[in-house]
Design a protein around this motif. Structure first.
Motif, PDB file in Angstrom:
ATOM      1  N   UNK A   1      49.377  49.577  69.865  1.00  0.00           N
ATOM      2  CA  UNK A   1      50.602  50.367  69.711  1.00  0.00           C
ATOM      3  C   UNK A   1      50.929  51.218  70.930  1.00  0.00           C
ATOM      4  N   UNK A   2      50.019  51.318  71.896  1.00  0.00           N
ATOM      5  CA  UNK A   2      50.142  52.197  73.061  1.00  0.00           C
ATOM      6  C   UNK A   2      50.043  53.666  72.680  1.00  0.00           C
ATOM      7  N   UNK A   3      49.428  53.940  71.549  1.00  0.00           N
ATOM      8  CA  UNK A   3      49.161  55.315  71.112  1.00  0.00           C
ATOM      9  C   UNK A   3      47.652  55.521  71.013  1.00  0.00           C
ATOM     10  N   UNK A   4      47.241  56.779  70.916  1.00  0.00           N
ATOM     11  CA  UNK A   4      45.861  57.076  70.556  1.00  0.00           C
ATOM     12  C   UNK A   4      45.549  56.324  69.275  1.00  0.00           C
ATOM     13  N   UNK A   5      44.409  55.631  69.245  1.00  0.00           N
ATOM     14  CA  UNK A   5      44.133  54.873  68.040  1.00  0.00           C
ATOM     15  C   UNK A   5      42.716  54.353  67.947  1.00  0.00           C
ATOM     16  N   UNK A   6      42.382  53.917  66.753  1.00  0.00           N
ATOM     17  CA  UNK A   6      41.034  53.462  66.428  1.00  0.00           C
ATOM     18  C   UNK A   6      41.110  52.251  65.503  1.00  0.00           C
ATOM     19  N   UNK A   7      40.074  51.418  65.575  1.00  0.00           N
ATOM     20  CA  UNK A   7      39.916  50.338  64.621  1.00  0.00           C
ATOM     21  C   UNK A   7      38.602  50.560  63.888  1.00  0.00           C
ATOM     22  N   UNK A   8      38.623  50.378  62.582  1.00  0.00           N
ATOM     23  CA  UNK A   8      37.475  50.681  61.736  1.00  0.00           C
ATOM     24  C   UNK A   8      37.073  49.433  60.970  1.00  0.00           C
ATOM     25  N   UNK A   9      35.888  48.894  61.307  1.00  0.00           N
ATOM     26  CA  UNK A   9      35.339  47.709  60.650  1.00  0.00           C
ATOM     27  C   UNK A   9      34.360  48.167  59.580  1.00  0.00           C
ATOM     28  N   UNK A  10      34.403  47.511  58.421  1.00  0.00           N
ATOM     29  CA  UNK A  10      33.607  47.976  57.285  1.00  0.00           C
ATOM     30  C   UNK A  10      33.067  46.788  56.506  1.00  0.00           C
ATOM     31  N   UNK A  11      31.907  46.946  55.896  1.00  0.00           N
ATOM     32  CA  UNK A  11      31.391  45.900  55.015  1.00  0.00           C
ATOM     33  C   UNK A  11      32.382  45.666  53.881  1.00  0.00           C
ATOM     34  N   UNK A  12      32.592  44.407  53.545  1.00  0.00           N
ATOM     35  CA  UNK A  12      33.628  44.040  52.589  1.00  0.00           C
ATOM     36  C   UNK A  12      33.493  44.791  51.264  1.00  0.00           C
ATOM     37  N   UNK A  13      32.264  44.997  50.819  1.00  0.00           N
ATOM     38  CA  UNK A  13      32.048  45.645  49.535  1.00  0.00           C
ATOM     39  C   UNK A  13      32.504  47.093  49.487  1.00  0.00           C
ATOM     40  N   UNK A  14      32.728  47.705  50.664  1.00  0.00           N
ATOM     41  CA  UNK A  14      33.144  49.105  50.687  1.00  0.00           C
ATOM     42  C   UNK A  14      34.546  49.277  51.296  1.00  0.00           C
ATOM     43  N   UNK A  15      35.263  48.164  51.422  1.00  0.00           N
ATOM     44  CA  UNK A  15      36.576  48.191  52.069  1.00  0.00           C
ATOM     45  C   UNK A  15      37.575  49.083  51.326  1.00  0.00           C
ATOM     46  N   UNK A  16      37.655  48.950  50.018  1.00  0.00           N
ATOM     47  CA  UNK A  16      38.632  49.737  49.259  1.00  0.00           C
ATOM     48  C   UNK A  16      38.246  51.209  49.230  1.00  0.00           C
TER      49      UNK A  16
ATOM     50  N   UNK B   1      45.196  33.445  53.203  1.00  0.00           N
ATOM     51  CA  UNK B   1      44.099  34.091  52.504  1.00  0.00           C
ATOM     52  C   UNK B   1      44.413  35.575  52.288  1.00  0.00           C
ATOM     53  N   UNK B   2      43.802  36.144  51.285  1.00  0.00           N
ATOM     54  CA  UNK B   2      43.924  37.578  51.039  1.00  0.00           C
ATOM     55  C   UNK B   2      42.785  38.312  51.732  1.00  0.00           C
ATOM     56  N   UNK B   3      43.081  39.448  52.334  1.00  0.00           N
ATOM     57  CA  UNK B   3      42.038  40.276  52.914  1.00  0.00           C
ATOM     58  C   UNK B   3      41.451  41.178  51.828  1.00  0.00           C
ATOM     59  N   UNK B   4      40.394  41.872  52.161  1.00  0.00           N
ATOM     60  CA  UNK B   4      39.758  42.776  51.195  1.00  0.00           C
ATOM     61  C   UNK B   4      40.667  43.923  50.796  1.00  0.00           C
ATOM     62  N   UNK B   5      41.657  44.231  51.634  1.00  0.00           N
ATOM     63  CA  UNK B   5      42.563  45.346  51.345  1.00  0.00           C
ATOM     64  C   UNK B   5      43.804  44.906  50.568  1.00  0.00           C
ATOM     65  N   UNK B   6      43.891  43.620  50.256  1.00  0.00           N
ATOM     66  CA  UNK B   6      45.078  43.081  49.600  1.00  0.00           C
ATOM     67  C   UNK B   6      45.430  43.807  48.289  1.00  0.00           C
ATOM     68  N   UNK B   7      44.449  44.136  47.446  1.00  0.00           N
ATOM     69  CA  UNK B   7      44.820  44.810  46.196  1.00  0.00           C
ATOM     70  C   UNK B   7      45.588  46.109  46.410  1.00  0.00           C
TER      71      UNK B   7
END
Length: 366
Positions: free
Chosen positions: A190-205, A3-9
């Motif tokens: 990654x063992x580095x400082x980091x964050x994960x950002x979840x977003x509504x699909x309509x605002x992903x791009x 499947x393609x994710x919302x960020x695929x384009x």
């Protein structure tokens, strides 16, 4: 079919080198693996991690239900905190390694990488009044990892992201990035400082574009799966289908520490108790004189095998692998090993596990 994710384009405009990861198209390389690796270790890297499965459990008793299913005791988890551990089947074998996030006693958010997670929770919730909702595609997410990740995010965030305001293994639901509301976790792979950002699909791009613009001055790069293997093996992170499958116990793949027998209800208790003493292999790290990727799957002379190996930039190009070895030597740093690669025996040794920032000081930095 992948499947393609919302960020695929956006990713498709950067690369035509794809692989499948947990049922989704994932880019293998965008620019150059060495360049992507350096970005995360020195500045920052942005990665699509939408393929992780997301499940919400809402209703009275949600936390108790989750606690009865995951291996770790999460009954004392505080709101806003995250716990990591195994999800096992009724025989105590691995289904997934996962995170549990407590929004409130009656609202729990779960993240893993296996479709069975949702099936297990749904079956357990029948008749309880607890709503179980899978929303992987509805809320895609990005990982921003590296020593400059906080600095980049702070330029476009509407909240304080300092270590005091946003500690390691916590999440925030009150943050917007460039005006886009985000569910944000402070962790990574990654063992580095980091964050994960979840977003509504309509605002992903919209989120993608804002982060690309914000990260450019700091030298941020888009990173992909080939580079991720370097980070995970140097950092000692496991992945389903490599370090474990449905025949493997948490003790064998490095998650025995996260199994609790003190809970009233322990899924797979009998099997877990059996494997606690009966499983002979333990996860560790090995360095070999040569072999690189070809050392993946190699049998070891002292017993066990290499799960996956890479040419490690952190070790100056040496072959580094995660490996399962007899538990009597798993922590015996310096123990000689020999790996059978093709028709050759390649010498090596057991090393500190993980080799990169064992205490996670970089990831935990304030």
């Amino acid at each position: 079919m992948s499947k393609e994710t919302a960020f695929h384009p956006r990713l498709a405009a950067l690369t035509d080198d794809w692989m499948d990861l947990f049922g989704y198209f994932a880019p293998a390389v965008v620019t150059d693996t060495a360049e992507e690796y350096r970005a995360v270790r020195e500045t920052a890297g942005l990665m699509d991690f939408t393929m992780l499965r997301k499940v919400d459990l809402d209703g009275p008793g949600a936390l108790e239900l989750v606690n009865s299913i995951v291996g770790r005791d999460v009954s004392g988890l505080a709101p806003g905190r995250i716990a990591y551990g195994p999800l096992v089947d009724e025989d105590g074998k691995m289904v997934d390694d996962c995170t549990v996030m407590l929004r409130s006693t009656d609202h729990v958010r779960f993240c893993g990488a296996n479709d069975r997670d949702f099936e297990i929770f749904s079956a357990a919730a029948k008749g309880t009044g607890i709503e179980v909702r899978e929303f992987t595609d509805a809320m895609p997410h990005l990982c921003l990892q590296g020593p400059k990740s906080r600095e980049i995010l702070q330029t476009v965030a509407d909240r304080d992201l300092s270590g005091a305001a946003f500690p390691y293994y916590t999440f925030r639901e009150d943050v917007s990035i460039a005006g886009v509301p985000i569910f944000m976790t402070r962790l990574g792979y990654t063992a580095e400082l980091g964050y994960e950002l979840w977003v509504d699909r309509g605002r992903a791009l919209e989120l993608w574009d804002a982060l690309i613009e914000a990260g450019a001055p700091a030298g941020m790069k888009v990173i992909c799966m080939t580079a991720l293997d370097l980070f995970r093996i140097e950092g000692g992170f496991i992945i389903g289908g490599v370090e474990y499958d449905p025949s493997v116990s948490p003790y064998e793949c490095g998650l025995g520490w996260a199994v609790s027998f003190d809970k009233e209800r322990v899924r797979g208790r009998e099997g877990l108790d059996r494997d606690r003493g009966g499983t002979t292999l333990r996860l560790t790290s090995v360095v070999l004189d040569s072999g690189g990727d070809d050392a993946s799957g190699a049998k070891l002379s002292l017993g066990g095998f290499v799960t996956q190996a890479v040419v490690s930039p952190y070790l100056g190009g040496k072959t580094l692998g995660l490996a399962k070895v007899p538990k009597s030597v798993a922590q015996a740093v310096g123990t000689p090993v020999s790996a059978r690669i093709g028709d050759q025996d390649v010498a090596g040794e057991i090393v500190q596990h993980p080799v990169y920032d064992k205490e996670r000081k970089r990831a935990k930095q304030s």
